[in-house]
Motif scaffolding. Structure first.
Motif, PDB file in Angstrom:
ATOM      1  N   SER A   1       2.903  10.709 -12.596  1.00 12.69           N
ATOM      2  CA  SER A   1       3.966  10.327 -11.979  1.00 12.69           C
ATOM      3  C   SER A   1       4.924  10.753 -10.383  1.00 12.69           C
ATOM      4  O   SER A   1       5.144  12.512 -11.330  1.00 12.69           O
ATOM      5  CB  SER A   1       4.826   8.649 -12.347  1.00 12.69           C
ATOM      6  OG  SER A   1       5.521   8.444 -11.340  1.00 12.69           O
TER       7      SER A   1
ATOM      8  N   SER B   1       7.190   4.781 -10.595  1.00 14.53           N
ATOM      9  CA  SER B   1       5.948   3.075 -10.704  1.00 14.53           C
ATOM     10  C   SER B   1       5.263   3.033 -11.703  1.00 14.53           C
ATOM     11  O   SER B   1       5.317   2.191 -12.607  1.00 14.53           O
ATOM     12  CB  SER B   1       6.094   2.998  -9.242  1.00 14.53           C
ATOM     13  OG  SER B   1       5.358   3.240  -8.747  1.00 14.53           O
ATOM     14  N   THR B   2       4.798   4.266 -12.152  1.00  9.89           N
ATOM     15  CA  THR B   2       3.581   4.499 -13.748  1.00  9.89           C
ATOM     16  C   THR B   2       4.652   4.521 -14.300  1.00  9.89           C
ATOM     17  O   THR B   2       3.765   3.642 -15.232  1.00  9.89           O
ATOM     18  CB  THR B   2       2.757   5.762 -13.049  1.00  9.89           C
ATOM     19  OG1 THR B   2       2.372   5.903 -11.156  1.00  9.89           O
ATOM     20  CG2 THR B   2       1.429   5.525 -13.932  1.00  9.89           C
TER      21      THR B   2
END
Ligand SMILES: Cc1cc2nc3c(=O)[nH]c(=O)nc-3n(C[C@H](O)[C@H](O)[C@H](O)COP(=O)(O)O)c2cc1C
Length: 737
Positions: free
Chosen positions: A339, A343-344
């Motif tokens: 990431s 957000s991941t």
């Protein structure tokens, strides 16, 4: 490491560096003002002639000083002390008394030492070095983020603060590196840590001692153009054995006041020449326009510090602490995360908790923390985004190197889920690279590589179902990014289309909620009410689900309403809910900015291509085309009598110049056409527009977008352009679902 180097000194030194930069920017005004206030020296006289004139106008001259910006000052003895006068460098005329500007003197001292003497000078030197570290690490991050130095000028993407940070860095970085390096060098020389090597000549052992000649006749001074003069010290009056001390751009020496001979001239060392050049670059003294450029670069520093701080804070805030995280040596399931913007990590956390709830022992960590082995693991799940030119995100950029030392147990299998954005030419490329590397390392593949476009919770849930099927346990992945602050939206009006062609579409107009009342600073931080532009997304929370469904917005908040187009999907929870709404009903929603999906600023033509509900943001772009730039719209539907959305509006826009051309394609008419057929028929016109720099914006279903891309690749072939090359340039945007 690079990121840490950029962020830790960035946060600590940000304030001091920003302060130094602002004071430096103020000081850069001085050479600019000097440039326009000091008379031109194009016809300048030599040092002998100038000194002659000055000494006839003012008795008791002790020295003449010429600053790098060309100002000449004469210091003379008044009998009660020393006074100074400004001299016209072209004529030698006395312009008036000289007194240095208290404003610039104040800022100069503030910039050099914060009025803290030696300690302040040390801080100022260190902050110059911090600026170099920040600018250099920022430059490398910028290159990596944009996908290599060749792409360093392509349009920046990301959140507003990320794009602003990139744009400002691009503008300022060279100037900041120069300011920082030259400032650090000057500090080191002022502490004697670097020898600036100023020329110092030995006093001549023999001088003529005869009667002083007229200054204007002294040969050694006649040969020095005024532009080369730094300082001329006059001999002590009535001492025939004293001499003129001459400092020029090239060195220092003495001039015999009787014979005019140059004595003991010592040229500058290389160190002194370097110092002079760096001094000029740092201060702009003698190079006013360069100083002005550095000043403007310095003005970007406070904004860089602010946007950098916001990026850091958001990254920290979004990186979740994974609850129930097992040790990697004990875990039967390992989730590794790649990431950049964090957000991941949120998706990984959802997966982690869902698997843990089913009794799996799960370890979640960054891909860069990939261990040499996982003794108890049966499956490795990799969730990774892609950055730059298909490159690894920050938390995965050492993964491939670490994989070389990996000793996988024979029964370990893997699955990769890529997170990306289809508007990039290398969509989820790093996920493919990761999967290929793991296969190469000898791991069995549990699932084919799947992708999640723009953090779609639905695509993630679909992958969860596929994973659950493999694990023999249904896996419901309900991911909600960060609980969105929703607002209640009241439906004001609806217009229905497409009933007759079995594709019901509703254009829904919601009233804007009242702006919250509060202090100005609250509205500055949390925003005043809803603010959006066409192409932004509205997330609607259907009753009974915590997963928002996103729709492209067809209006701007300045229109006073939020408008979307919704196609009724059979069994679609949210679309059926929205189609059931009547004016006065309420929905919970929130706006998500989509700044990467809007027309570029400028005059280049825009080609809009959309089908069905994909027309929504495109209609919004036309609606707000107040400058009447060329907009060519290709619209596809089924039947003009049933689902020709925005028909009256497009007629109006063609009439008033907001829309240049409208090309329609309807599939249910005799000899029906799809929008991609129109692109093929119009290939020559589209080529001509692309030659003029046109940007192409596509919105609609995946199949339509793929067909359009094929036709465009074909049409653009003769130009040597492709959809991918336009995408890389920011001239091809897609919003596809
Ligand atoms: C500067 C930048 C470059 C990106 N490059 C790509 C890319 O080359 N391919 C892709 O599929 N997505 C790309 N994306 C989209 C991100 O991969 C996507 O938004 C992802 O969900 C971000 O996840 P993260 O926040 O965990 O890093 C890029 C995004 C930004 C801001």
């Amino acid at each position: 490491m690079l990121r840490r180097l950029h962020s830790v000194p960035g946060l600590v030194a940000g304030l001091v560096v920003a302060f130094m930069a602002i004071t430096g920017a103020v000081l850069s005004l001085q050479p600019v003002l000097d440039r326009f206030s000091i008379p031109s020296t194009t016809n300048s006289i030599n040092v002998a002639a100038l000194s002659e004139i000055v000494s006839t106008k003012r008795g008791g001259v002790e020295r003449l000083v010429r600053s790098a910006s060309g100002a000449v000052t004469a210091y003379y003895d008044t009998g009660k002390g020393t006074a100074a006068a400004s001299i016209d460098p072209a004529t030698g005329a006395v312009l008036g008394d000289y007194s240095p500007s208290p404003f610039f003197a104040f800022f100069s001292e503030l910039h050099r030492s914060f009025f803290l003497g030696m300690n302040g000078r040390v801080v100022s030197g260190i902050s110059a070095l911090a600026m170099v570290v920040l600018a250099a690490s920022g430059l490398f991050l910028l290159i990596r983020r944009l996908g290599g130095w060749r792409r360093v000028l392509v349009a920046a993407k990301g959140t507003t603060s990320q794009r602003l940070h990139v744009e400002l860095s691009r503008m300022a970085i060279v100037g900041l590196v120069i300011s920082g390096l030259t400032g650090a060098y000057m500090s080191l020389t002022s502490f004697g840590l670097i020898n600036a090597g100023a020329a110092v000549s030995t006093f001549p052992s023999t001088v003529d001692g005869g009667a002083p000649a007229a200054i204007g006749s002294l040969a050694a001074l006649q040969t020095v153009p005024l532009a080369d003069l730094r300082e001329l010290r006059f001999p002590f009056p009535s001492d025939p054995t004293d001499v003129f001390t001459l400092t020029t751009a090239s060195g220092q020496g003495y001039v015999d006041q009787a014979t005019g001979r140059l004595l003991n001239f010592t040229p500058n060392s290389v160190g002194q020449s370097i110092y002079e050049t760096l001094y000029m670059l740092h201060t702009g003294q003698g190079l006013w326009w360069f100083g002005a450029i550095l000043g403007m670069a310095a003005l970007c520093v406070p904004a860089l510090a602010a946007t950098g701080g916001i990026i850091w804070w958001l990254r920290r805030r979004r990186q979740p602490r994974i609850a129930n995280n097992s040790r990697h040596s004990h875990a039967d399931t390992v989730i590794l995360v790649g990431s950049e913007g964090n957000s991941t990590w949120g998706f990984a956390d959802t997966l982690h908790q869902a698997l843990t709830a089913q009794g799996f022992l799960v370890h979640t960590g960054a891909m860069n923390e990939h261990a040499a082995n996982y003794p108890s693991a049966k499956r490795l799940l990799l969730l990774t985004s892609t950055y730059g030119d298909g490159a690894a995100p920050a938390s995965a950029n050492r993964f491939l190197a670490r994989l070389a030392h990996f000793k996988p147990p024979a029964d370990l299998s893997f699955a990769v889920l890529g997170f990306g954005d289809r508007s990039f030419s290398d969509y989820c490329r790093f996920a493919d690279v990761t999967a290929a590397a793991l296969s190469e390392a000898g791991l069995a593949q549990l699932l084919p590589v799947a992708t999640v476009d723009r953090q779609s919770a639905q695509a993630f849930a679909r992958w969860g179902q596929a994973l659950g099927a493999k694990l023999g346990n249904p896996l419901a992945l309900e991911h909600v990014a960060a609980p969105p602050r929703t607002q209640s939206l009241v439906l004001a009006a609806r217009t229905d289309f497409g009933i007759e062609v079995q594709a019901p579409i509703a254009v829904l107009r919601f009233e804007l909620p009242e702006a919250p009342q509060g202090h100005w600073w609250q509205s500055w931080i949390i925003g005043r009410g809803l603010s959006f532009e066409p192409g932004d997304l509205v997330g609607i929370m259907p009753p009974g689900s915590s997963v928002p469904r996103y729709y492209s917005v067809a209006s701007a908040s300045t229109d006073g309403a939020l408008e979307i187009c919704v196609r009724k999907q059979v069994g679609g929870l949210c679309s059926e809910f929205l189609h059931g709404l009547q004016p006065g009903d309420r929905v919970d929603g929130f706006v998500k900015a989509n700044p990467g999906f809007r027309p570029r600023t400028g005059k280049a033509p825009i080609v809009l291509i959309g089908a069905g509900t994909g027309i929504a943001p495109l209609a919004g772009f036309v609606r707000h085309n107040d400058r009447h730039r060329q907009m060519h719209l290709y619209f596809g539907g089924r039947d003009p009598d049933s689902d020709f959305l925005y028909r009256p509006f497009f007629g109006e826009a063609l009439g008033d110049g907001r829309l240049t051309r409208l090309v329609t394609a309807f599939s249910r008419l005799v000899g029906g056409r799809y929008v991609q057929d129109r692109i093929r028929e119009d290939a020559a016109a589209i080529r001509a527009l692309v030659t003029k720099g046109a940007q192409i914006i596509v919105c609609g279903g995946r199949q339509m977008a793929a067909g359009v891309a094929d036709e465009l690749n074909f049409a653009l072939g003769p130009l040597g352009e492709t959809v991918a090359s336009l995408k890389a340039d920011g001239r091809y945007l897609e919003d596809v679902y």
